[in-house]
Write a protein that holds these residues in place. Structure first.
Motif, PDB file in Angstrom:
ATOM      1  N   GLY A  47      12.985  12.871 -18.182  1.00 53.16           N
ATOM      2  CA  GLY A  47      11.720  13.450 -17.753  1.00 53.16           C
ATOM      3  C   GLY A  47      11.717  13.667 -16.254  1.00 53.16           C
ATOM      4  N   GLY A  48      11.260  14.809 -15.814  1.00 56.08           N
ATOM      5  CA  GLY A  48      11.293  15.107 -14.393  1.00 56.08           C
ATOM      6  C   GLY A  48      10.149  14.510 -13.606  1.00 56.08           C
ATOM      7  N   SER A  49       9.023  14.289 -14.262  1.00 53.14           N
ATOM      8  CA  SER A  49       7.854  13.782 -13.545  1.00 53.14           C
ATOM      9  C   SER A  49       7.312  12.531 -14.220  1.00 53.14           C
ATOM     10  CB  SER A  49       6.757  14.850 -13.486  1.00 53.14           C
ATOM     11  OG  SER A  49       6.373  15.263 -14.788  1.00 53.14           O
ATOM     12  N   SER A  50       6.563  11.763 -13.443  1.00 53.64           N
ATOM     13  CA  SER A  50       6.047  10.487 -13.929  1.00 53.64           C
ATOM     14  C   SER A  50       4.636  10.637 -14.492  1.00 53.64           C
ATOM     15  CB  SER A  50       6.024   9.472 -12.788  1.00 53.64           C
ATOM     16  OG  SER A  50       5.401   8.277 -13.206  1.00 53.64           O
ATOM     17  N   HIS A  51       4.330   9.787 -15.459  1.00 56.82           N
ATOM     18  CA  HIS A  51       2.993   9.794 -16.047  1.00 56.82           C
ATOM     19  C   HIS A  51       2.073   8.774 -15.383  1.00 56.82           C
ATOM     20  CE1 HIS A  51       4.338  12.519 -19.134  1.00 56.82           C
ATOM     21  NE2 HIS A  51       5.319  11.688 -19.483  1.00 56.82           N
ATOM     22  N   SER A  52       2.581   8.043 -14.417  1.00 61.82           N
ATOM     23  CA  SER A  52       1.765   7.077 -13.678  1.00 61.82           C
ATOM     24  C   SER A  52       2.181   7.091 -12.223  1.00 61.82           C
ATOM     25  CB  SER A  52       1.923   5.656 -14.258  1.00 61.82           C
ATOM     26  OG  SER A  52       3.264   5.219 -14.114  1.00 61.82           O
ATOM     27  N   GLY A  53       1.335   6.540 -11.361  1.00 62.65           N
ATOM     28  CA  GLY A  53       1.688   6.393  -9.964  1.00 62.65           C
ATOM     29  C   GLY A  53       2.308   5.031  -9.724  1.00 62.65           C
ATOM     30  N   ALA A  54       2.952   4.861  -8.566  1.00 67.33           N
ATOM     31  CA  ALA A  54       3.582   3.584  -8.225  1.00 67.33           C
ATOM     32  C   ALA A  54       3.177   3.213  -6.806  1.00 67.33           C
ATOM     33  CB  ALA A  54       5.098   3.681  -8.333  1.00 67.33           C
ATOM     34  N   VAL A  55       2.512   2.046  -6.670  1.00 66.34           N
ATOM     35  CA  VAL A  55       2.000   1.586  -5.380  1.00 66.34           C
ATOM     36  C   VAL A  55       2.516   0.179  -5.112  1.00 66.34           C
ATOM     37  CG1 VAL A  55      -0.068   1.199  -3.988  1.00 66.34           C
ATOM     38  CG2 VAL A  55      -0.098   2.921  -5.784  1.00 66.34           C
ATOM     39  N   VAL A  56       3.010  -0.067  -3.911  1.00 66.87           N
ATOM     40  CA  VAL A  56       3.513  -1.394  -3.558  1.00 66.87           C
ATOM     41  C   VAL A  56       2.336  -2.363  -3.447  1.00 66.87           C
ATOM     42  CG1 VAL A  56       4.780  -2.774  -1.874  1.00 66.87           C
ATOM     43  CG2 VAL A  56       5.481  -0.409  -2.338  1.00 66.87           C
ATOM     44  N   ALA A  88       9.839  -7.068  -3.074  1.00 67.70           N
ATOM     45  CA  ALA A  88       8.568  -6.355  -3.213  1.00 67.70           C
ATOM     46  C   ALA A  88       8.092  -6.395  -4.668  1.00 67.70           C
ATOM     47  CB  ALA A  88       8.719  -4.911  -2.758  1.00 67.70           C
ATOM     48  N   VAL A  89       6.794  -6.188  -4.864  1.00 70.11           N
ATOM     49  CA  VAL A  89       6.199  -6.074  -6.197  1.00 70.11           C
ATOM     50  C   VAL A  89       5.415  -4.767  -6.240  1.00 70.11           C
ATOM     51  CG1 VAL A  89       4.619  -7.085  -7.882  1.00 70.11           C
ATOM     52  CG2 VAL A  89       6.037  -8.574  -6.461  1.00 70.11           C
ATOM     53  N   VAL A  90       5.617  -3.992  -7.295  1.00 71.77           N
ATOM     54  CA  VAL A  90       5.043  -2.647  -7.387  1.00 71.77           C
ATOM     55  C   VAL A  90       4.130  -2.545  -8.609  1.00 71.77           C
ATOM     56  CG1 VAL A  90       5.541  -0.180  -7.600  1.00 71.77           C
ATOM     57  CG2 VAL A  90       7.067  -1.665  -6.260  1.00 71.77           C
ATOM     58  N   SER A  91       2.934  -2.003  -8.394  1.00 70.66           N
ATOM     59  CA  SER A  91       2.002  -1.749  -9.489  1.00 70.66           C
ATOM     60  C   SER A  91       2.173  -0.320  -9.980  1.00 70.66           C
ATOM     61  CB  SER A  91       0.550  -1.948  -9.023  1.00 70.66           C
ATOM     62  OG  SER A  91       0.274  -3.292  -8.743  1.00 70.66           O
ATOM     63  N   GLY A 109       0.784  -1.219   0.000  1.00 70.02           N
ATOM     64  CA  GLY A 109       0.000   0.000   0.000  1.00 70.02           C
ATOM     65  C   GLY A 109       0.818   1.273   0.000  1.00 70.02           C
ATOM     66  N   ALA A 110       2.141   1.168   0.186  1.00 72.71           N
ATOM     67  CA  ALA A 110       2.976   2.371   0.174  1.00 72.71           C
ATOM     68  C   ALA A 110       2.978   2.985  -1.221  1.00 72.71           C
ATOM     69  CB  ALA A 110       4.402   2.040   0.596  1.00 72.71           C
ATOM     70  N   VAL A 111       2.759   4.280  -1.291  1.00 71.95           N
ATOM     71  CA  VAL A 111       2.797   4.998  -2.558  1.00 71.95           C
ATOM     72  C   VAL A 111       4.200   5.564  -2.740  1.00 71.95           C
ATOM     73  CG1 VAL A 111       1.860   6.923  -3.891  1.00 71.95           C
ATOM     74  CG2 VAL A 111       0.341   5.552  -2.455  1.00 71.95           C
ATOM     75  N   LEU A 112       4.917   5.064  -3.724  1.00 72.08           N
ATOM     76  CA  LEU A 112       6.283   5.502  -3.961  1.00 72.08           C
ATOM     77  C   LEU A 112       6.303   6.868  -4.645  1.00 72.08           C
ATOM     78  CD1 LEU A 112       7.887   2.127  -5.099  1.00 72.08           C
ATOM     79  CD2 LEU A 112       7.499   3.024  -2.785  1.00 72.08           C
TER      80      LEU A 112
END
Length: 264
Positions: free
Chosen positions: A89-98, A56-59, A37-40
């Motif tokens: 690129g400085g920013s991401s186009h998606s989020g990353a959640v464990v 760990a596995v990250v979505s 549930g941690a948001v990277l």
């Protein structure tokens, strides 16, 4: 704590580096705990760190203004989370959640960019992985558009199973539905069909795969396309056992996504 010197215990991108490149890179790495549930990072956020998952596995998830979400890729110890950091690129186009709790190696976004510029071997590893990741994302997008929920469920289970030991996935139907961007009822119906066929079993918060070959037979071609992309990446790398000694893992506090995910 000591980190085992066995190649399977490390992130595969790092294992494949020549000794000199690894020795330069490891100075910037930090051993961290990644709780479920941690948001990277979130979509649009300027990246401060990249993560090399170990256990760990990250979505990687795309979020809409409405709050709807969908998983666009999944990252385990074959890859790195935060490719924008070394692609300019400085920013991401998606989020990353464990998705699956475990551990990983973290380094600053600036450090990975600097090291990639200095090391052709590291740059080649990262670009090769990015190519496989783009294949993953593209195929996932096509799968969401053209294949039914049952096939998407098979693909999702197989891709996550590939990135962890054992045959059990600790996840609810609600969480899978949120990551697939479909209704929970559709996932529950698909899971029931798979259980009746003897391919999986499930109880609250856990899915057990009983017949992997049967699951592959029912999955759409998207799973095979993505799997082959990562298999080619693995074949191109020459693993080298390395050893890492690091401090006690630092826990990361889970943070809510602005566009709320349907968490278990």
């Amino acid at each position: 704590m000591a980190f085992a010197a066995c190649s399977r215990d490390l992130n595969q991108l790092l294992v494949g580096l020549p000794s000199a490149d690894w020795n330069a890179l490891r100075l910037h790495l930090e051993w961290v705990e990644l709780p479920q549930g941690a948001v990277l990072y979130e979509s649009g956020e300027v990246l401060r760190h990249v993560y090399f998952p170990v256990t760990a596995v990250v979505s990687l998830v795309s979020s809409m203004k409405s709050g709807a979400t969908a998983e666009v890729a999944v990252v385990g110890n074959e890859g790195v989370v935060g490719v924008c950091a070394f692609l300019g690129g400085g920013s991401s186009h998606s989020g990353a959640v464990v998705q699956r709790a475990g551990h990983g190696l973290r380094m600053s976004a600036q450090a990975i960019a600097d090291q990639a510029n200095r090391s052709p071997a590291l740059s080649q590893q990262l670009l090769g992985y990015t190519q496989a990741l783009l294949t993953h994302m593209t195929q996932t997008s096509a799968c969401h558009r053209h294949h039914d929920v049952d096939q998407q469920l098979c693909r999702w289970l197989l891709l996550h199973l590939d990135r962890q030991p054992g045959q059990d996935l600790h996840v609810t139907h609600e969480r899978i539905a949120g990551l697939l961007g479909v209704r929970r009822e559709g996932v529950t119906c698909g899971a029931l069909k798979l259980r009746k066929a003897g391919l999986i079993d499930y109880r609250r918060g856990r899915v057990s795969v009983l017949d992997r070959h049967g699951l592959e037979a029912l999955s759409c071609e998207c799973y095979a396309v993505v799997r082959q992309a990562y298999d080619r990446l693995s074949a191109a790398a020459a693993p080298r056992p390395v050893e890492l000694h690091a401090a006690e893992p630092r826990p990361m506090r889970p943070m809510p996504l602005r566009a709320a995910l349907a968490m278990a």
